[in-house]
Design a protein around this motif. Structure first.
Motif, mmCIF file in Angstrom:
data_model
loop_
_atom_site.group_PDB
_atom_site.id
_atom_site.type_symbol
_atom_site.label_atom_id
_atom_site.label_comp_id
_atom_site.label_asym_id
_atom_site.label_seq_id
_atom_site.Cartn_x
_atom_site.Cartn_y
_atom_site.Cartn_z
ATOM 1 N N ARG A 437 74.229 -24.391 -65.290
ATOM 2 C CA ARG A 437 74.734 -25.404 -64.347
ATOM 3 C C ARG A 437 76.240 -25.577 -64.540
ATOM 4 O O ARG A 437 76.876 -26.298 -63.822
ATOM 5 C CB ARG A 437 74.051 -26.743 -64.590
ATOM 6 C CG ARG A 437 72.563 -26.756 -64.318
ATOM 7 C CD ARG A 437 72.283 -26.969 -62.811
ATOM 8 N NE ARG A 437 70.864 -27.024 -62.561
ATOM 9 C CZ ARG A 437 70.088 -25.960 -62.331
ATOM 10 N NH1 ARG A 437 70.632 -24.761 -62.340
ATOM 11 N NH2 ARG A 437 68.805 -26.076 -62.111
ATOM 12 N N GLY A 438 76.754 -24.976 -65.598
ATOM 13 C CA GLY A 438 78.185 -25.047 -65.850
ATOM 14 C C GLY A 438 78.477 -25.568 -67.242
ATOM 15 O O GLY A 438 77.565 -25.862 -68.023
ATOM 16 N N LEU A 439 79.796 -25.649 -67.541
ATOM 17 C CA LEU A 439 80.242 -26.148 -68.840
ATOM 18 C C LEU A 439 80.555 -27.637 -68.657
ATOM 19 O O LEU A 439 81.318 -28.010 -67.770
ATOM 20 C CB LEU A 439 81.503 -25.372 -69.247
ATOM 21 C CG LEU A 439 81.941 -25.528 -70.688
ATOM 22 C CD1 LEU A 439 80.899 -24.962 -71.643
ATOM 23 C CD2 LEU A 439 83.274 -24.812 -70.891
ATOM 24 N N PHE A 440 79.943 -28.471 -69.490
ATOM 25 C CA PHE A 440 80.115 -29.913 -69.306
ATOM 26 C C PHE A 440 80.723 -30.562 -70.537
ATOM 27 O O PHE A 440 80.340 -30.240 -71.668
ATOM 28 C CB PHE A 440 78.770 -30.573 -68.987
ATOM 29 C CG PHE A 440 78.317 -30.287 -67.582
ATOM 30 C CD1 PHE A 440 78.684 -31.125 -66.533
ATOM 31 C CD2 PHE A 440 77.565 -29.152 -67.302
ATOM 32 C CE1 PHE A 440 78.291 -30.839 -65.241
ATOM 33 C CE2 PHE A 440 77.177 -28.867 -66.015
ATOM 34 C CZ PHE A 440 77.540 -29.715 -64.970
ATOM 35 N N HIS A 441 81.664 -31.440 -70.248
ATOM 36 C CA HIS A 441 82.252 -32.261 -71.312
ATOM 37 C C HIS A 441 81.450 -33.554 -71.304
ATOM 38 O O HIS A 441 81.517 -34.339 -70.362
ATOM 39 C CB HIS A 441 83.729 -32.526 -70.974
ATOM 40 C CG HIS A 441 84.408 -33.403 -71.963
ATOM 41 N ND1 HIS A 441 85.099 -32.900 -73.044
ATOM 42 C CD2 HIS A 441 84.510 -34.735 -72.051
ATOM 43 C CE1 HIS A 441 85.587 -33.901 -73.739
ATOM 44 N NE2 HIS A 441 85.249 -35.029 -73.146
ATOM 45 N N CYS A 442 80.610 -33.775 -72.327
ATOM 46 C CA CYS A 442 79.729 -34.946 -72.331
ATOM 47 C C CYS A 442 80.259 -35.954 -73.344
ATOM 48 O O CYS A 442 80.320 -35.661 -74.538
ATOM 49 C CB CYS A 442 78.313 -34.555 -72.706
ATOM 50 S SG CYS A 442 77.670 -33.268 -71.632
ATOM 51 N N ALA A 443 80.618 -37.142 -72.839
ATOM 52 C CA ALA A 443 81.106 -38.206 -73.723
ATOM 53 C C ALA A 443 80.095 -39.334 -73.696
ATOM 54 O O ALA A 443 79.636 -39.738 -72.630
ATOM 55 C CB ALA A 443 82.461 -38.704 -73.239
ATOM 56 N N LYS A 468 87.947 -22.310 -67.542
ATOM 57 C CA LYS A 468 88.267 -20.951 -67.081
ATOM 58 C C LYS A 468 89.764 -20.819 -66.892
ATOM 59 O O LYS A 468 90.397 -19.835 -67.305
ATOM 60 C CB LYS A 468 87.546 -20.677 -65.761
ATOM 61 C CG LYS A 468 86.244 -19.922 -65.972
ATOM 62 C CD LYS A 468 85.639 -19.518 -64.649
ATOM 63 C CE LYS A 468 84.229 -19.045 -64.886
ATOM 64 N NZ LYS A 468 83.376 -19.241 -63.729
ATOM 65 N N LEU A 469 90.338 -21.831 -66.240
ATOM 66 C CA LEU A 469 91.785 -21.845 -65.994
ATOM 67 C C LEU A 469 92.548 -21.806 -67.310
ATOM 68 O O LEU A 469 93.515 -21.048 -67.468
ATOM 69 C CB LEU A 469 92.179 -23.103 -65.209
ATOM 70 C CG LEU A 469 92.099 -22.970 -63.685
ATOM 71 C CD1 LEU A 469 92.410 -24.312 -63.036
ATOM 72 C CD2 LEU A 469 93.136 -21.938 -63.215
ATOM 73 N N ASP A 470 92.076 -22.684 -68.289
ATOM 74 C CA ASP A 470 92.716 -22.724 -69.606
ATOM 75 C C ASP A 470 92.715 -21.335 -70.232
ATOM 76 O O ASP A 470 93.724 -20.867 -70.762
ATOM 77 C CB ASP A 470 91.956 -23.677 -70.550
ATOM 78 C CG ASP A 470 92.252 -25.119 -70.202
ATOM 79 O OD1 ASP A 470 93.155 -25.342 -69.367
ATOM 80 O OD2 ASP A 470 91.582 -26.017 -70.752
ATOM 81 N N GLN A 471 91.530 -20.736 -70.151
ATOM 82 C CA GLN A 471 91.364 -19.420 -70.756
ATOM 83 C C GLN A 471 92.331 -18.405 -70.126
ATOM 84 O O GLN A 471 93.004 -17.644 -70.824
ATOM 85 C CB GLN A 471 89.901 -18.964 -70.563
ATOM 86 C CG GLN A 471 89.491 -17.794 -71.448
ATOM 87 C CD GLN A 471 89.784 -18.102 -72.932
ATOM 88 O OE1 GLN A 471 89.404 -19.160 -73.438
ATOM 89 N NE2 GLN A 471 90.502 -17.213 -73.617
ATOM 90 N N MET A 472 92.407 -18.508 -68.775
ATOM 91 C CA MET A 472 93.301 -17.587 -68.057
ATOM 92 C C MET A 472 94.734 -17.793 -68.511
ATOM 93 O O MET A 472 95.478 -16.848 -68.760
ATOM 94 C CB MET A 472 93.185 -17.797 -66.542
ATOM 95 C CG MET A 472 91.984 -17.063 -65.941
ATOM 96 S SD MET A 472 91.623 -17.678 -64.309
ATOM 97 C CE MET A 472 92.964 -16.955 -63.395
ATOM 98 N N LYS A 473 95.097 -19.086 -68.643
ATOM 99 C CA LYS A 473 96.467 -19.416 -69.056
ATOM 100 C C LYS A 473 96.738 -18.863 -70.445
ATOM 101 O O LYS A 473 97.763 -18.229 -70.703
ATOM 102 C CB LYS A 473 96.651 -20.947 -69.078
ATOM 103 C CG LYS A 473 97.199 -21.458 -67.755
ATOM 104 C CD LYS A 473 97.737 -22.874 -67.877
ATOM 105 C CE LYS A 473 96.689 -23.868 -68.230
ATOM 106 N NZ LYS A 473 97.096 -25.248 -68.248
ATOM 107 N N GLU A 474 95.762 -19.154 -71.362
ATOM 108 C CA GLU A 474 95.903 -18.694 -72.751
ATOM 109 C C GLU A 474 96.074 -17.168 -72.780
ATOM 110 O O GLU A 474 96.994 -16.641 -73.417
ATOM 111 C CB GLU A 474 94.651 -19.044 -73.566
ATOM 112 C CG GLU A 474 94.506 -20.504 -73.901
ATOM 113 C CD GLU A 474 95.282 -20.901 -75.147
ATOM 114 O OE1 GLU A 474 94.894 -20.503 -76.251
ATOM 115 O OE2 GLU A 474 96.307 -21.608 -74.981
ATOM 116 N N ASP A 475 95.182 -16.482 -72.031
ATOM 117 C CA ASP A 475 95.202 -15.021 -72.040
ATOM 118 C C ASP A 475 96.548 -14.505 -71.546
ATOM 119 O O ASP A 475 97.154 -13.603 -72.136
ATOM 120 C CB ASP A 475 94.078 -14.450 -71.157
ATOM 121 C CG ASP A 475 92.725 -14.720 -71.787
ATOM 122 O OD1 ASP A 475 92.720 -15.171 -72.977
ATOM 123 O OD2 ASP A 475 91.692 -14.540 -71.123
#
Ligand code: ADP
Length: 707
Positions: A437-443, A468-475
């Motif tokens: 269902r996706g990656l969730f930040h659960c607080a 995904k965006l973060d990863q792209m930026k990092e890469d």
């Protein structure tokens, strides 16, 4: 006791007090009237007794001729006759004067013919008075009798020669005076004999027809409070007149004497009773009138305190009370209007919040500490795959039962058990079909009401795209940084070459070459650090653990820093702590951590300062490394922040040719070793950077999921 009862009792007390006082006053004044009447009657009886004594004295004076008879005794019988005739002539009150011979037969008599018409001499030897006087030898008064309406008193007087005088003396004048004497309007004066019988010829039919008298008179004087007669109850006083052997008796109707009837106590009691009833009734009515509106208002105020403004209080009572009830109702009206306004507003706000929460893309769940879902929005239901509205969620199904992901479930359980107040986890959530269902930040956070925590709130934010965006930026970033390595190496190579052939260069040119070399070194360090960090974060950094000894590590560090310390005029102490000194670790990496800390300490410690490196075992199988300096220190609120990437203290002092990556790398390395790093510091008092790693390291090969 309620308000009404208290008020009633107080009012009754005040109202009954005058009634009681009146009662006491009436009883007291009645006592005074009785005392006055008693004294008055006693005085009348005494006065009458004095009059009787006066009459007796008068009779004695009239009896003075007895002396003459005694002197003539046995001498001249005709003189006796003359003496008696003279006495009868001088004292018209003598109704009969008889001269008795020693055998008590009349030998001569002189009498009022109307009273004593018979002309014969009588034998009086059988007369009780004569007999008594014969016996005693003393002159004596006899009984008082009435003859032809005339009161007469008998007197027997012995003479010296054995004869005796027998006399009937008229008491008409005395009787007239007694008869005339009135006591009040109806009261009369009576004379009674020793048996208490009324003497004849005195007021007729008083105190009642055929009065039987008082009975034997045993006292010289006295007072009668209750003498019952057929004409009513009488009061009276009596007084003895000893000379005549009779008593005067002053009698008067009690009602007249006390100026009240015999039923007076009953009347007073009735009056007081009626007054009391009136007072009690009045007090009750008044209390009711005054307290009822107040109690109604209290009830109204209690309703208002429960936010019930619908029922107005009855507008009762007088004046101000009525005004108070009216004002109270007006106030209730205002409050009601305000409440309605508030309710509308709250409903509106609620609808807004509900719409917001319902439609928000984040999943929101509110659950009680028992695990029951209090609220779950559409997004959360979709994320967790929960069917139906939260209102239809079966109560027996608990939140953590509905969550499939172990990390999320564990976090929820930790909060439900109150082991933590807040927590967060980032994870991939899969549906029942096994698809992501996706990656969730659960607080999750414990939420409080007015009376403490009511449950936990979980917010699940879809960060799939973000990550995904973060990863792209990092890469992208890493590939640039990576690509920078070869130009930097070229620069280094060329600079080195130029330095070797710098013979023709002037000082300026040499200085510029040095600048280029320093900058290129900085750039290379930065690139290396960034790449190292990327390696650590991506989990591609592999540890190579081996047994190392603390003294060796200490020694290699000393070699590097002893001279640097001297040149910076900072004294450096190298302490070896407790045993055991052996530990399993990736020694080059651990040494780099220490060097990083030492480098920072040297950078921030002013000359004259001191740096201490200590390595030694601590409890629980941990090896502790600490670098203590006397530098500027770190503010309390920044103690954790300094370990974040690219974080430098913003105080102008700290920016000393770094990029804020050193401590972040240290943290990663220590954590890879299963250890912990922290700093103890106070601004202006130096810092102490500490890290501990287990002697027997449980090698953590990846650091990818740790935040
Ligand atoms: P940098 O490369 O900028 O030094 P670090 O990660 O090593 O980055 O340090 C981060 C920040 O922590 C520094 O910029 C500095 O502000 C602070 N800091 C680190 N060590 C010390 C120290 N010994 N004394 C005071 N501040 C320090």
């Amino acid at each position: 006791m309620n308000l009404f009862q208290r008020f009633f009792v107080v009012l009754l007390g005040f109202a009954l007090a005058p009634v009681l006082v009146t009662g006491i006053w009436i009883v007291n004044s009645n006592e005074a009237v009785r005392e006055n009447a008693r004294q008055f009657h006693q005085q009348v009886a005494e006065l009458a007794a004095d009059t009787l004594e006066g009459a007796a004295a008068q009779i004695n004076r009239a009896m003075g001729f007895v002396e003459d008879l005694n002197r003539n005794a046995g001498k001249d019988p005709s003189l006796d006759t003359k003496i008696i005739q003279k006495a009868a002539f001088l004292h018209s009150s003598f109704a009969l004067i008889s001269l008795l011979d020693p055998s008590d037969k009349e030998v001569f008599k002189i009498a009022n013919p109307q009273l004593f018409p018979e002309r014969v001499y009588e034998d009086r030897s059988s007369d009780p008075l004569v007999q008594a006087v014969r016996k005693s030898g003393e002159a004596s008064f006899g009984p008082i009798l009435e003859r032809e309406g005339m009161p007469l008193i008998s007197i027997a007087h012995p003479l010296d020669d054995g004869r005796m005088l027998f006399i009937q003396y008229s008491l008409r004048n005395l009787w007239r005076r007694i008869k005339q004497q009135k006591v009040g309007r109806q009261g009369r004066l009576l004379l009674v004999d020793a048996q208490g019988r009324a003497l004849p010829g005195l007021p007729e039919g008083f105190p009642e027809p055929d009065w039987q008298g008082l009975g034997s008179m045993d006292r010289p004087s006295g007072w009668m409070d209750h003498l019952r007669t057929r004409n009513g109850v009488m009061v009276g006083a009596f007084q003895h007149a000893p000379s005549l052997g009779i008593w005067t008796l002053s009698l008067q109707a009690r009602s007249e004497a006390f100026a009240r009837s015999d039923r007076f106590p009953v009347h007073v009691a009735t009056f007081l009773f009626a007054l009391s009833v009136l007072v009690i009734g009045g007090a009750y009515w008044l209390s009711q009138r005054l307290t009822f509106p107040l109690t109604q208002m209290i009830v109204g105020a209690q309703r208002a305190s429960r936010s019930d403004f619908n029922q107005p209080v009855p507008e009762l009572g007088w004046g101000e009370l009525n005004l108070l009830s009216k004002s109270f109702n007006q106030m209730m009206g205002t409050l009601k209007a305000y409440q309605e306004l508030q309710v509308d507003r709250i409903m509106e706000e609620k609808a807004k919040v509900e719409a917001l929460v319902r439609n928000i893309p984040d999943g929101i769940i509110l659950a009680g500490f028992d695990g029951h879902i209090l609220y779950i929005n559409v997004a959360a239901r979709l994320i967790l795959g929960v069917a139906g509205d939260y209102t239809t969620t079966p109560k027996d199904r608990q939140l953590h039962d509905m969550v499939r992901e172990p990390a999320l479930r564990d976090m929820i359980i930790r909060l439900l058990r109150k082991q933590k107040r807040s927590d967060l986890v980032e994870l991939e959530i899969k549906g029942a079909d096994g698809l992501s269902r996706g990656l969730f930040h659960c607080a999750a956070v414990a939420v409080g009401g007015a009376k403490g925590d009511i449950g936990i709130l979980i917010v699940m934010r879809d960060v799939t795209t973000e990550r995904k965006l973060d990863q792209m930026k990092e890469d992208f970033f890493h590939s640039i940084v990576h690509d920078l390595r070869s130009p930097i190496s070229s620069i280094d190579g060329f600079v080195e070459l130029m330095q070797k052939r710098a013979d023709g260069f002037g000082d300026k040119e040499r200085k510029y070459l040095d600048y280029i070399q320093t900058s290129s070194k900085l750039l290379r360090d930065l690139v290396n650090n960034i790449l190292e960090m990327a390696k650590l974060e991506s989990g591609t950094m592999k540890l190579e653990p081996a047994l190392a000894q603390a003294p060796e590590i200490l020694e290699s560090i000393r070699k590097i820093y002893a001279i640097q310390g001297e040149s910076k005029k900072v004294s450096i102490l190298f302490n070896l702590g407790q045993r055991p000194h052996g530990l399993v670790c990736d020694r080059p990496l651990i040494e780099r951590v220490i060097m990083n800390l030492m480098g920072n300490a040297l950078k921030y410690t002013p000359s004259g300062g001191q740096i201490t490196l200590e390595i030694g075992a601590v409890e629980a199988g941990q090896m502790e490394f600490s670098v203590t300096d006397t530098g500027p220190g770190i503010p309390k609120n920044q103690l954790d922040a300094v370990f974040e990437k690219f974080r430098q203290l913003d105080d102008g002092v700290s920016r000393k040719g770094g990029y804020g990556l050193g401590l972040a790398i240290c943290k990663k390395v220590v954590e890879l070793h299963g250890g912990k790093i922290w700093v103890e510091s106070e601004q202006g008092k130096g810092s102490r950077f500490v890290f501990r790693i287990p002697h027997q390291m449980a090698v953590q090969q990846t650091a990818g999921t740790t935040a």
